[in-house]
Scaffold this motif. Sequence first.
Motif, PDB file in Angstrom:
ATOM      1  N   ILE A   1      32.754 -96.924  28.476  1.00  0.00           N
ATOM      2  CA  ILE A   1      32.921 -98.258  27.896  1.00  0.00           C
ATOM      3  C   ILE A   1      33.895 -98.146  26.737  1.00  0.00           C
ATOM      4  CG2 ILE A   1      31.726-100.203  26.799  1.00  0.00           C
ATOM      5  CD1 ILE A   1      29.469 -97.734  28.356  1.00  0.00           C
ATOM      6  N   ASP A   2      34.877 -99.041  26.681  1.00  0.00           N
ATOM      7  CA  ASP A   2      35.857 -98.995  25.595  1.00  0.00           C
ATOM      8  C   ASP A   2      36.084-100.392  25.038  1.00  0.00           C
ATOM      9  OD1 ASP A   2      37.877 -98.512  23.797  1.00  0.00           O
ATOM     10  OD2 ASP A   2      38.957 -97.136  25.108  1.00  0.00           O
ATOM     11  N   PRO A   3      35.435-100.710  23.924  1.00  0.00           N
ATOM     12  CA  PRO A   3      35.608-102.041  23.328  1.00  0.00           C
ATOM     13  C   PRO A   3      37.040-102.335  22.896  1.00  0.00           C
ATOM     14  CG  PRO A   3      33.726-100.885  22.372  1.00  0.00           C
ATOM     15  CD  PRO A   3      34.473 -99.883  23.180  1.00  0.00           C
ATOM     16  N   ALA A   4      37.823-101.301  22.628  1.00  0.00           N
ATOM     17  CA  ALA A   4      39.194-101.519  22.154  1.00  0.00           C
ATOM     18  C   ALA A   4      40.032-102.250  23.185  1.00  0.00           C
ATOM     19  CB  ALA A   4      39.839-100.182  21.791  1.00  0.00           C
ATOM     20  N   VAL A   5      39.744-102.046  24.468  1.00  0.00           N
ATOM     21  CA  VAL A   5      40.523-102.711  25.515  1.00  0.00           C
ATOM     22  C   VAL A   5      39.649-103.487  26.493  1.00  0.00           C
ATOM     23  CG1 VAL A   5      42.472-101.121  25.426  1.00  0.00           C
ATOM     24  CG2 VAL A   5      40.538-100.573  26.895  1.00  0.00           C
ATOM     25  N   GLY A   6      38.364-103.629  26.171  1.00  0.00           N
ATOM     26  CA  GLY A   6      37.466-104.364  27.056  1.00  0.00           C
ATOM     27  C   GLY A   6      37.173-103.655  28.354  1.00  0.00           C
ATOM     28  N   LEU A   7      37.225-102.331  28.363  1.00  0.00           N
ATOM     29  CA  LEU A   7      37.078-101.538  29.594  1.00  0.00           C
ATOM     30  C   LEU A   7      35.617-101.212  29.868  1.00  0.00           C
ATOM     31  CD1 LEU A   7      39.175 -98.477  30.675  1.00  0.00           C
ATOM     32  CD2 LEU A   7      36.720 -98.192  30.328  1.00  0.00           C
ATOM     33  N   ASN A   8      35.240-101.347  31.121  1.00  0.00           N
ATOM     34  CA  ASN A   8      33.911-100.982  31.582  1.00  0.00           C
ATOM     35  C   ASN A   8      34.078-100.286  32.932  1.00  0.00           C
ATOM     36  OD1 ASN A   8      31.206-100.753  32.172  1.00  0.00           O
ATOM     37  ND2 ASN A   8      30.738-102.930  31.993  1.00  0.00           N
ATOM     38  N   TYR A   9      33.603 -99.068  33.033  1.00  0.00           N
ATOM     39  CA  TYR A   9      33.896 -98.234  34.204  1.00  0.00           C
ATOM     40  C   TYR A   9      32.650 -97.507  34.652  1.00  0.00           C
ATOM     41  CZ  TYR A   9      35.508 -93.734  36.284  1.00  0.00           C
ATOM     42  OH  TYR A   9      35.671 -92.624  37.057  1.00  0.00           O
ATOM     43  N   VAL A  10      32.384 -97.557  35.969  1.00  0.00           N
ATOM     44  CA  VAL A  10      31.259 -96.836  36.569  1.00  0.00           C
ATOM     45  C   VAL A  10      31.773 -96.042  37.761  1.00  0.00           C
ATOM     46  CG1 VAL A  10      29.098 -97.076  37.846  1.00  0.00           C
ATOM     47  CG2 VAL A  10      29.499 -98.485  35.813  1.00  0.00           C
TER      48      VAL A  10
END
Length: 996
Positions: free
Chosen positions: A951-960
């Motif tokens: 999860i990366d709030p800096a770029v809104g990334l959510n990965y599974v």
Amino acid sequence: MTALRRIIAALTILLVFSFPLLAQTRTATRPTPPPFLRDTLAATRWADSIMADLPLERQVAQLIMVAGYSNRTPGYEDSLTTLVRTHQLGGVVFFQGGPMRQAKLNNRLQAASNVPLLVAMDAEWGIAMRLDSTVRYPYQMTMGAMPASADNLIYQMGADLARQARRLGMHVNFAPDADVNNNPNNPVINFRSFGEDKYAVARKALAYLRGMQDNRLLTSIKHFPGHGDTGTDSHYDLPLINKSRGQLDSLELYPFRELINAGAAGVMVAHLSIPALDTTRNRPSTLSPNIVTKLLKNELQFNGLVFSDAMNMKGVTKYFPSGLADRRGMEAGMDVLEFTENIPMAISQICQAVDDRTVTAQQIANRCRRMLLAKYWAGLNRYQPVVLDNLLADLNRPESEVINRHLTEASLTVLTNTRNVLPLQRLDTLRIASVSVEATAPTVFQNRLADYTTVTPYQINSKATDAQIAALLDSLNRFNLVLVGVHLNNIRPGAKYGIQPRTVELVQKLTNTGKAVVTVFGNAYALDAFTDVDQARALVMPYQLTTHTEDLSAQLIFGAIGAAGRLPVTVNQQFRVGDGKTIAPIGRLKYTIPEEVGISSTYLAQQVDSVVNQGLQAKAYPGCVVQLAKDGKVIFRKAYGQHTYDTSLGGAAEPTRLDDLYDFASVTKVSTSTPALMRLVDAGKFKIDGTMGQYLPAYKKSNKDTLRWRDVLTHQAKLKAWIPFWQTTKNPDGTFKNKTFTNVRSNRYPIEVTDSLFLFKKYPRTIFKAIKDSPLNAKKEYVYSDLSFYLYPQIVQRITGVPFETYLKDSLYAPIGATTLTYNPRRFYPLSRIVPTEYDSLFRKTLIWGRVHDEGAAMLNGLSGHAGLFGTANDLMKLTQLYLQRGQYGDRQLIRPETIAEFTRYQFPELGNRRGLGFEKPAYKYNGNAPRLASPASYGHSGFTGTFTWIDPAVGLNYVFLSNRVYPTRNNNKITELGIRTGVADAFYRAINRGI
């Protein structure tokens, strides 16, 4: 005196009905010239150079557009080519076919013409109105529901359609439809109109027109002077519009006047009988000098191209045969005749009209010159054949789908919403069924609903027996909410909108359950057929049945998107124009395509596929599921490979599916223990700076009594990395020790480790004692340790009084709809949905399938805080999206933002410890546990079985990433050696940074 009164009354009526026109005439400004009349002197020179070589007969031919089909025989194409070559016609109007076939035919016809052909099409809702394998936009009535604030989307659609048209060698779109549909029984306009509000029709039609004309596509607004209030289809008869001139001025003519004033390039005249404008019996408007010349050209001052509606329609041919009809059209003032039935006869008759002086040669020349100026503006002075390479890909770009999705989303209308049932809230209180009416298999609507929570699907159609209907209603008794989709397969009133008598009965019975949310995928006017539909708990109107309306209606119901649509027409007393409720989104995952968040779908897929396929080829794993989201929008979901390589060790070598359940391994830590602790911190029941002894009384006076949880959760509390508990159950000869395992379940041996291996009921005490008694490392430094995570289920139950799994499901998973997240999934799911992990040749001597892979967790009945959770990629992403949204998901704030921030920040950066509380974070210098491109704000975790989330709030990334890399053996570590999991994440980062 009586005669004088009659005269005064007559004058009064005349003034009343003439006043609107007089007022408009006094106040009107000169219309903006059509775009093709604003070009440079070069356009005139080019037109004049062509005119110099055109005798009268060829000038007349330039004013005729032949019908063309690209789905017919080679013989037809030969005859059409001969017709164009022989008469040197001005253009072609294409109808049915396919883009590649049409492009080839188009090139052939252009090669046969000395003056390039003007190519047109009726493409009101996109080129797909005529050609297969092309983009279909919503119908105009669907877009009529959009709020004015969304009209720019219609402009974007027009611009995108213009791009497609130019790529296909097309120069004119006979659109937009500017008719005001104020007759619900209109058999031909109906859904083709933006609605019954003349202002909205004019505004939206203008947005569409400008989108096309600003991007070099000629338009032809239609069907002048207004086809919206007819009960007859002009394709089959001559409709009568029996309105006064004042009524026509007030309503029907309003949008045409506005668009003409704005610079419309063309106007299509309909075949209508309008006594208020022309009293000649049975004379259609296309052949009426009063309508074409006096009204359109003189009063409205339109000087663009006046197109006829198709000259083969019964509205004109019923009373005027081919040839004579074309002549009368030219005499009336028509500029361009399309779909003429007998072209040689038409040319002959029009030339005869010049001889008879009912049309002058100068009028023909002026019209021909305007036609040539339009061709110049369309780029035909530099004609190039349609390039066939990549034609389909160029016509179907992902950007078009984004526009399509946005148009559909903006049009969705919620007509009733009792007690604000939409968007659905408190998912943990709902038992939901979905029923698709007039469907025989699971629908797109139902499949998307199931992405949000457990939804049990049913289908039924009008052929159902009474017994089948009764059985369905009986099955629905166990649910407290029923999501009904009414799938109408026809949009036209002549086909009763696809409604069967039984359809009405089915919908009424479902509505009368008192727990139905009804979505009608069909024409808005269809609502009038359904009894009691206004009594549904909520009623959603998407206006038509398409993949996008089904998909997005489901997302609206669950609050991933909102609704601002308003009914564009009056259906009956219950549903009137302008009706609609505003629904705000509540922050659940939205499912869309990468271009909606500014990412190239082609680039992203290539990058991710490249990394994943490298792992598949190297046999780093049999298969995997990758799911990516940005800014709360799921943009990539793909299942790769198989469950197993083969069936020699058990399991099934079947294709991986998106809804497969995987063993999360250590991702369990951040999806069970960590969120449970965060919730307890919020409740003031757990302090991360408290000690182990405070929450585990048995640990008082042990060497772990004073260990702080902050140090424990960041793996620097001097705890041992792990303890191989299963090894202590073995004798030197490999047999199990007394009071450890047996092959038969009993009260003394109830803990199921495999189908034939059961652990002594008190043995877990040995495990926990071993943890308590284990020595500490000598130095306080970062050492990744599982041991504390064995303990959190005990702590949570001790504090809450609720078993750990129950607490997680009730307070966390159920509220967000993550219903597949579970321990011991064999209790709830067939093995076909669970991916096997490892063949354990040392301890359990069997394939581990549907049971936890970790040995220690297996000896705790499959449930621990460090391993044992199973689930789908989609449900895990709901949880990680909760973290990304600072503890909020859907209608619930489940964890405070401050707590999320505390747990996901670096705790001891000064010590070089990269951990958050429970979470992995990037190291200060790269190592393999985090993506190379991750920001310092990011966090996540990996799992031993081949799982990963980031999860990366800096770029809104959510990965599974879920895989079973340990199949068939844990000794295969290629997934890490090749950097597959972090490599996929880095591919996602690159796609974000690159953009479209």
